[in-house]
Design a protein around this motif. Structure first.
Motif, PDB file in Angstrom:
ATOM      1  N   GLU A  71     -43.073 -40.914  47.127  1.00  0.00           N
ATOM      2  CA  GLU A  71     -42.441 -39.594  47.122  1.00  0.00           C
ATOM      3  C   GLU A  71     -41.226 -39.576  46.216  1.00  0.00           C
ATOM      4  OE1 GLU A  71     -44.929 -40.276  50.310  1.00  0.00           O
ATOM      5  OE2 GLU A  71     -42.928 -41.193  50.272  1.00  0.00           O
TER       6      GLU A  71
ATOM      7  N   ARG B 141     -40.646 -37.174  43.042  1.00  0.00           N
ATOM      8  CA  ARG B 141     -39.511 -36.260  42.893  1.00  0.00           C
ATOM      9  C   ARG B 141     -38.862 -36.423  41.534  1.00  0.00           C
ATOM     10  NH1 ARG B 141     -36.277 -37.685  47.429  1.00  0.00           N
ATOM     11  NH2 ARG B 141     -38.169 -37.605  48.667  1.00  0.00           N
TER      12      ARG B 141
ATOM     13  N   GLN C 179     -38.736 -33.605  38.517  1.00  0.00           N
ATOM     14  CA  GLN C 179     -37.457 -33.107  38.053  1.00  0.00           C
ATOM     15  C   GLN C 179     -37.324 -33.211  36.550  1.00  0.00           C
ATOM     16  OE1 GLN C 179     -35.425 -31.787  40.200  1.00  0.00           O
ATOM     17  NE2 GLN C 179     -33.670 -31.402  38.880  1.00  0.00           N
TER      18      GLN C 179
END
Lengths: 599, 220
Positions: B103, B107, B111
């Motif tokens: 995860e 992320r 981003q």
């Protein structure tokens, strides 16, 4: 201007263009290419042209003759032919009323698509993004963006005819605009209509020509045109081909609605309508053929585009599954690679089997669509893939609008003219009366803008006019040939034109056309009975496609009412006139008796 | 001696690390590049240097996302390269030899996706991280829907047309009424005049206007 004098067209050209504008409508663009495709491409032209000569032109000629001679709308004209036949005119008015109600919705959709074309990205080109911006809306993914735009963003359609939902404001606004524009065109009767038809009759040809050039230069258009012109002669052996050709000629020319009688009633007494009838019929059929060349070019482009898209997806699938270098599999050798991989890695290939699509150009070309589906879904899909799609979109929907508006002019005139012949309405000014008719139709037509509106539209489209028109036309041709009499009719034409009609016309009116119409009529009845419960295509949100659904009971009752309401005008009016004559006859006899006895 | 131990440690850790990276690793992602489809003639060849750039970019993404953790190029471990140009990668923590959670990697990638894409001159469709969905552009929501503007223009034009026609009809009717009123007056005058003419002058050769005006006044 004296109140009693009948208004006239400014010149015969206006009348000609009005007839062309009325006859050349949406059916030429979306029904004829479909029939061509269904019945073997170029071969369909044979039954089509034959039916034009046997049935189309004679009936067209006859209606123009009646209108020009009687100088009254359909109700008055038929009452003049025989008082018991006033119901035929009334049936025409009722059918035209139904047509007016639902036809302007199509113009509303054309407006909607036209206005939405003024954006940098056409809204039906891509699926809208879903709420958490990770992908596209599910319904759009399962269907195509063009279908999603039509069924969801334009109509916001409900899953079935039973669920009604509210009026859609965007559609309602476009419908109001359509009616306001129709009012503007007919506000002064033929004086205003006559000027408008210069534009509505000619501009669509400009657009069609531009589209022809654009269409044939598209990549893959040749596939479509080749497909259209390869005749499949075995289709000619089927009776449905001939029936469809006859029906198409019939509806395409707009016979039986009373519009032609209404238009002709504003002619000068000695106008040469014989030439005009032939010219308009030829122009109408020519436009159908012209439009289908354009449509098939577009079909070819769309089919090739989809086929190449399918090949590309297959290529990517192979590349990704077997991790081959990018330039090893090209679109040209996809099929070779499939063979090779099937033999070398059979197990892995079997796992792919359900994801692998079969890409076939023939299948893509075979998908025949007609009606609103063709105009608003298939065509917009093809347009979005063209370079400069906004321009082509604007041109196309503007043309649809003109075709639709031109036909609406005829439909509205068919209602207004016979009603204005009655003393009660002729006292009102033309503008006021036309305004009331348009307002009335607008209010009723708002029902078609509800969520289930499209389903009601389909009911009207399929059952509102087809059956009644055949009936009306049959009664028309039989009454002119046998009740009024061919000899009398001949004399009237000689009076107007200066020469008697050729024996060819007389044979058509007396023998061939009635037989043809009876044949189509019987076919329709048999088809309707054998077809079982009538069904419609309901849009299923989850599946992203239309499903065949049966009409509920109230739907079937409504269909029955629609068909009966216009046909029943004929016997009911005859009965009414008969009763009145008996009553008058009685009264007169009583009075004569009393005068005799008084002497 | 010390160098040998250190060398062995390094080797074993890299071997250990390499063990972490397997196709289908639980903490890893598959990456697929379609350079030739994206760039056509201007496509560059995929080689070791490009791979180095990828690892460096990913390390940059991880560093920027998790401030403080100094990820190195060596922390991005790559395996199972194919001619398609696809490979698996896992991210190792700089401080320990543990793998970073899936995860966290996702992320960071989401981003800095556009920076990673930019380094390779590609877009989301051509540089795919299998399992990480791309963030699509937000829909543009204009204040008034554009169709409404065109609708307003057309509706305004049509309504203006109707009003013009209605006004001109009313004006014509008024003008006709005035004209008729004038004609009636004229007729009365000429009638009086002709009567006078007949009584006071010769009865022949008088142009009697009342008959010529008759047609205009006759109602049908």
């Amino acid at each position: 201007m004296e109140k009693g004098a009948r208004p006239n067209w400014d010149n015969p050209m206006q009348f000609l263009l009005a007839c062309v504008s009325y006859a050349v409508g949406l059916g030429n663009v979306w029904r004829f290419p479909y029939l061509c495709q269904m019945h073997g491409g170029g071969g369909f032209l044979i039954p089509y042209l034959l039916m034009l000569v046997l049935e189309g032109v004679p009936l067209f000629y006859m209606e123009l003759a009646i209108g020009q001679k009687m100088r009254l709308g359909s109700i008055g004209a038929w009452t003049a032919i025989s008082p018991y036949l006033g119901g035929v005119g009334l049936a025409s008015v009722v059918t035209s009323l139904y047509l007016c109600l639902y036809y302007n919705i199509i113009n509303a959709w054309s407006f909607w698509y036209l206005f939405n074309s003024f954006q940098s990205v056409l809204p039906w080109a891509e699926c809208p993004v879903n709420s958490n911006r990770t992908g596209f809306i599910e319904e759009c993914e399962k269907a195509t963006p063009t279908q999603y735009f039509f069924y969801r963003e334009t109509l916001d359609i409900s899953p079935s005819i039973e669920e009604n939902g509210g009026i859609q404001t965007n559609q309602a606004l476009c419908l109001v605009l359509a009616w306001v524009m129709s009012y503007l065109f007919v506000v002064r009767g033929v004086k205003s209509t006559g000027k408008v038809v210069y534009f509505t009759a000619t501009f669509p040809y400009v657009v069609l020509f531009i589209y022809l050039i654009r269409g044939v230069t598209l990549h893959g258009a040749v596939n479509g045109i080749k497909y259209m012109f390869t005749p499949k002669m075995e289709e000619l052996a089927k009776p449905t081909t001939w029936i469809n050709a006859a029906t198409q000629i019939f509806f395409s020319l707009g016979l039986g609605f009373g519009s032609l009688i209404a238009f002709a009633s504003y002619n000068q007494y000695n106008n040469n309508f014989e030439h005009q009838a032939i010219i308009v019929s030829l122009i109408n059929s020519g436009t159908s053929i012209f439009a289908s060349i354009v449509t098939f070019a577009i079909y070819g482009f769309k089919a090739t585009f989809n086929y190449e898209g399918c090949l590309e997806r297959t290529r990517l699938l192979l590349l990704n599954t077997f991790s081959l270098a990018e330039d090893s599999v090209t679109m040209a050798n996809v099929f070779e690679w499939i063979e090779k991989l099937n033999t070398t890695y059979p197990q892995q290939f079997a796992e792919l089997a359900d994801k692998l699509e079969t890409c076939d150009l023939e299948v893509e070309l075979d998908t025949a669509v007609e009606g609103t589906g063709l105009a608003f879904i298939v065509y917009s899909e093809a347009i979005k893939n063209m370079p400069l799609s906004q321009l082509w979109s604007v041109l196309y929907f503007f043309m649809l609008l003109l075709l639709g508006m031109g036909s609406m002019l005829g439909n509205i005139t068919a209602i207004i003219t016979p009603l204005q012949d009655f003393k009660m309405f002729s006292r009102m000014s033309t503008e006021l009366f036309n305004g009331i008719v348009c307002l009335f139709c607008l209010l009723f037509a708002l029902a078609f803008t509800t969520k289930a509106g499209n389903y009601w539209f389909t009911i009207f489209n399929d059952y509102g006019a087809t059956f009644s028109l055949l009936f009306i036309a049959l009664i028309e041709v039989i009454s002119v040939s046998y009740i009024y009499g061919i000899k009398r009719f001949e004399k009237d034409i000689e009076d107007m034109l200066g020469h008697r009609p050729h024996w060819y016309w007389k044979i058509m009116w007396a023998v061939v056309s009635p037989l043809l119409i009876i044949a189509i009529f019987i076919f329709y009845i048999v088809n309707y009975i054998m077809g079982g419960t009538p069904t419609y295509q309901a849009w299923n949100k989850e599946l992203g496609k239309t499903v065949v659904t049966e009409y509920p009971i109230f739907g079937q009752v409504f269909i029955g009412l629609l068909m009966v309401s216009s046909i029943s005008c004929v016997p009911l009016t005859a009965l009414y006139v008969y009763c009145r004559k008996r009553k008058h006859g009685h009264q007169r006899r009583q009075r004569t008796v009393s005068t005799v006895s008084a002497q | 001696m010390l160098e040998k131990v250190l060398f062995l440690l390094c080797l074993s850790s890299s071997v250990l690390a390499q063990q972490f990276c397997t196709p289908g690793a639980s903490e890893g992602y598959k990456v697929r590049l379609s350079i030739k489809s994206a760039l056509g003639d201007e496509a560059y060849a995929w080689n070791e240097n490009e791979m180095f750039l990828f690892r460096a970019t990913l390390a940059f993404a991880m560093r920027s996302q998790y401030n403080g953790k100094e990820f190195q190029v060596s922390d991005i471990i790559v395996c199972d390269e194919t001619p398609r140009v696809s490979f698996w990668f896992v991210v190792k923590s700089p401080t320990s030899s543990q793998l970073v959670d899936k995860e966290d990697v996702e992320r960071a990638v989401r981003q800095y996706r556009n920076r990673i894409n930019g380094a390779f001159l590609l877009t989301d469709t051509y540089l795919e991280f299998i399992g990480i969905p791309p963030t699509l552009a937000a829909p543009v929501n204009p204040g008034t829907p554009p169709w409404l503007i065109v609708f307003g223009v057309v509706m305004g034009a049509v309504v203006a047309g109707i009003i013009v026609l209605a006004v001109s009809t009313v004006v014509q009717k008024k003008r006709k009424k005035n004209q008729e009123a004038e004609d009636e007056e004229n007729e009365e005058e000429t009638r009086v005049k002709t009567v006078e003419n007949v009584t006071y002058e010769n009865t022949c050769g008088v142009y009697n206007k009342s008959f010529s005006d008759d047609e205009r006044l006759t109602r049908m």
